[in-house]
Design a protein around this motif. Sequence first.
Motif, short mmCIF file in Angstrom:
data_model
loop_
_atom_site.label_atom_id
_atom_site.label_comp_id
_atom_site.label_asym_id
_atom_site.label_seq_id
_atom_site.Cartn_x
_atom_site.Cartn_y
_atom_site.Cartn_z
N ARG A 112 0.77 -1.25 0.16
CA ARG A 112 -0.09 0.11 0.07
C ARG A 112 0.92 1.23 -0.19
NH1 ARG A 112 -4.76 -1.68 4.18
NH2 ARG A 112 -5.58 -3.54 3.02
N ASN A 113 1.97 1.36 -0.72
CA ASN A 113 2.86 2.27 -1.10
C ASN A 113 3.26 2.36 -2.42
OD1 ASN A 113 4.87 4.33 -0.86
ND2 ASN A 113 5.78 3.42 1.09
N ASP A 114 2.87 3.70 -3.15
CA ASP A 114 3.28 3.62 -4.44
C ASP A 114 4.63 4.13 -4.80
OD1 ASP A 114 0.56 3.40 -5.49
OD2 ASP A 114 0.05 5.57 -5.22
N ASP A 115 5.40 4.22 -3.59
CA ASP A 115 6.82 4.58 -3.68
C ASP A 115 7.63 3.14 -4.24
OD1 ASP A 115 6.80 7.12 -3.25
OD2 ASP A 115 6.95 6.69 -0.90
N PHE A 116 7.08 2.20 -4.17
CA PHE A 116 7.43 0.84 -4.65
C PHE A 116 7.36 0.80 -6.09
CE2 PHE A 116 6.83 -0.25 -0.18
CZ PHE A 116 7.94 -0.71 0.09
N THR A 117 6.58 1.49 -6.89
CA THR A 117 6.26 1.48 -8.11
C THR A 117 7.58 2.04 -8.90
OG1 THR A 117 4.09 1.46 -7.74
CG2 THR A 117 4.84 1.71 -10.03
N ILE A 118 7.79 1.12 -9.86
CA ILE A 118 9.20 1.57 -10.98
C ILE A 118 8.50 1.73 -12.47
CG2 ILE A 118 11.41 1.28 -11.64
CD1 ILE A 118 11.58 -0.70 -9.33
N TYR A 119 8.22 2.98 -12.68
CA TYR A 119 7.66 3.16 -13.94
C TYR A 119 8.81 3.21 -15.16
CZ TYR A 119 3.63 4.89 -11.23
OH TYR A 119 2.55 5.10 -10.72
N ILE A 120 8.31 2.76 -16.41
CA ILE A 120 9.21 2.53 -17.34
C ILE A 120 10.50 3.56 -17.57
CG2 ILE A 120 9.29 2.17 -19.91
CD1 ILE A 120 6.69 0.75 -19.78
N ASN A 121 9.91 4.97 -17.55
CA ASN A 121 10.97 6.08 -17.73
C ASN A 121 11.99 6.13 -16.74
OD1 ASN A 121 8.97 6.70 -16.08
ND2 ASN A 121 9.10 9.10 -16.65
#
Length: 260
Positions: free
Chosen positions: A34-43
């Motif tokens: 429940r933490n968006d900081d873990f997300t790694i977007y493509i760019n």
Amino acid sequence: MEDAGQRLRKIRDRLKLRVRDVEEASQKIAEKHRNDDFTIYINRLSEIENKGLVPSIYKLYSLCAIYRLDFQEVLEWYGISLAKLPADAASIEVPSTHLLSFKSNVHGEALVPLVLDPGFDVRRTTYLSRMIQRWGKIPLLLLDQLELKDRRYAFLGTEDWFMFPLLQPGSLLIIDDTQRKIANGGWTDEFDRPIYFLEHRDGYACGWCNVQGDQLILIPHPASRCNPEIYKNPGGFDIVGRVVGAAMILDQGHRRQTHS
């Protein structure tokens, strides 16, 4: 040394993962925590791999989880060695007495004496440097078997003169937290008298203890010129344990003279 981002890219290639796969996997981790900081977007992944961008601790965690990497090892790729943390901490003077919170670290190697002179006698005072015939490195994993974790450790503040000269400021203390009951007698001299390490409302303290009714009196060494401290019993303190060992530098007396 190879760039950390390039190493991460090579590992992704070996796993045959597309950047989209990494993004989707990191989103699952982010949802779980429940933490968006873990997300790694493509760019962002492209910047990490190709432009030397240092990932946040959350994104680095996600990469380690997705690529099945050891977090501590990847930190070393970025120039951070957790094995050096205690040594770096020891190089910084902290005036207040405090507990050490470093955990056992089984990574890396330690330089230790491997061969001692056959005439070495542990019963006699010895200049140890002259008795070491060969140095060598052993994995810290082996040192972990010494059960050092069964003891707690504390650092006597560089301005803590309460038990001087018996305990020098800046000493590393070894604490047996199974010995928490204060003994009011039973010793023959100051070297035999138990020294306790305790926590109180304003921090930590170390000294001889005497319980009198609803008070605990923390007693300094007479030569320290410090005053006894009194704590409410119970509730005003917590005994961490008894000091059973110390490593210290023995030239602190001149430093005190300059501060007097």
